[in-house]
Design a protein around this motif. Structure first.
Motif, PDB file in Angstrom:
ATOM      1  N   GLU A 245       0.822  -1.215   0.000  1.00 45.27           N
ATOM      2  CA  GLU A 245       0.000   0.000   0.000  1.00 45.27           C
ATOM      3  C   GLU A 245       0.859   1.268   0.000  1.00 45.27           C
ATOM      4  O   GLU A 245       0.502   2.265  -0.642  1.00 45.27           O
ATOM      5  CB  GLU A 245      -0.956   0.016   1.186  1.00 45.27           C
ATOM      6  N   ARG A 246       2.002   1.245   0.660  1.00 47.15           N
ATOM      7  CA  ARG A 246       2.889   2.413   0.655  1.00 47.15           C
ATOM      8  C   ARG A 246       3.391   2.696  -0.756  1.00 47.15           C
ATOM      9  O   ARG A 246       3.475   3.856  -1.176  1.00 47.15           O
ATOM     10  CB  ARG A 246       4.093   2.186   1.572  1.00 47.15           C
ATOM     11  N   VAL A 247       3.705   1.643  -1.491  1.00 47.03           N
ATOM     12  CA  VAL A 247       4.186   1.789  -2.863  1.00 47.03           C
ATOM     13  C   VAL A 247       3.072   2.313  -3.753  1.00 47.03           C
ATOM     14  O   VAL A 247       3.278   3.231  -4.549  1.00 47.03           O
ATOM     15  CB  VAL A 247       4.746   0.455  -3.392  1.00 47.03           C
TER      16      VAL A 247
ATOM     17  N   ALA B  41       9.310  11.973   0.285  1.00 49.08           N
ATOM     18  CA  ALA B  41       9.191  11.506   1.670  1.00 49.08           C
ATOM     19  C   ALA B  41       8.518  10.141   1.731  1.00 49.08           C
ATOM     20  O   ALA B  41       8.916   9.284   2.531  1.00 49.08           O
ATOM     21  CB  ALA B  41       8.417  12.528   2.502  1.00 49.08           C
ATOM     22  N   GLN B  42       7.518   9.926   0.888  1.00 47.51           N
ATOM     23  CA  GLN B  42       6.866   8.617   0.856  1.00 47.51           C
ATOM     24  C   GLN B  42       7.840   7.532   0.408  1.00 47.51           C
ATOM     25  O   GLN B  42       7.944   6.481   1.037  1.00 47.51           O
ATOM     26  CB  GLN B  42       5.659   8.641  -0.080  1.00 47.51           C
ATOM     27  N   TRP B  43       8.548   7.776  -0.697  1.00 48.35           N
ATOM     28  CA  TRP B  43       9.440   6.767  -1.269  1.00 48.35           C
ATOM     29  C   TRP B  43      10.626   6.458  -0.358  1.00 48.35           C
ATOM     30  O   TRP B  43      11.166   5.360  -0.405  1.00 48.35           O
ATOM     31  CB  TRP B  43       9.902   7.202  -2.659  1.00 48.35           C
ATOM     32  N   GLN B  44      11.019   7.387   0.482  1.00 49.71           N
ATOM     33  CA  GLN B  44      12.139   7.132   1.387  1.00 49.71           C
ATOM     34  C   GLN B  44      11.857   5.972   2.334  1.00 49.71           C
ATOM     35  O   GLN B  44      12.784   5.338   2.820  1.00 49.71           O
ATOM     36  CB  GLN B  44      12.472   8.386   2.205  1.00 49.71           C
ATOM     37  N   GLY B  45      10.585   5.668   2.558  1.00 50.27           N
ATOM     38  CA  GLY B  45      10.229   4.602   3.465  1.00 50.27           C
ATOM     39  C   GLY B  45      10.336   3.204   2.892  1.00 50.27           C
ATOM     40  O   GLY B  45      10.298   2.225   3.643  1.00 50.27           O
ATOM     41  N   PHE B  46      10.469   3.074   1.558  1.00 48.78           N
ATOM     42  CA  PHE B  46      10.445   1.730   0.977  1.00 48.78           C
ATOM     43  C   PHE B  46      11.355   1.537  -0.229  1.00 48.78           C
ATOM     44  O   PHE B  46      11.351   0.482  -0.852  1.00 48.78           O
ATOM     45  CB  PHE B  46       9.012   1.328   0.596  1.00 48.78           C
TER      46      PHE B  46
END
Length: 97
Positions: free
Chosen positions: A19-21, A82-87
């Motif tokens: 879901e993050r992706v 910021a979102q992509w930094q998590g995964f």
């Protein structure tokens, strides 16, 4: 004109349907309508399966170095990053065309 290329590699254990992706892709797909400096915008999943391949790519153009800075600093771009930094991790290249 400057071309900005970004190649993303999903972190180990992270899949495209995470879901993050999905949300990260959605954020990047929306950038072309949000950032006026973008002269062109493409983003998509890699279609080949090779050991050296990255998973996702952004290919865009801006008018000049000042436009590149404005794009990179734009709040919508920063939110997507910021979102992509998590995964994921990524590499970039910026060059004049």
């Amino acid at each position: 004109m400057i071309r900005h290329l970004v190649l993303f590699k999903l972190n180990d254990g992270v899949s495209r349907d995470d879901e993050r992706v999905v949300e990260g892709v959605r954020a990047f797909e929306a950038l072309s309508g949000q950032i006026p400096e973008l002269a062109s915008w493409e983003c998509a999943w890699n279609i080949t399966d090779r050991p050296i391949a990255y998973d996702y790519a952004i290919n865009c153009t801006v008018a000049d170095r000042d436009a590149l800075v404005r794009y990179l600093e734009h709040p919508a771009h920063q939110a997507g990053v910021a979102q992509w930094q998590g995964f994921a991790t990524w590499v970039i290249a910026d060059y004049e065309i």
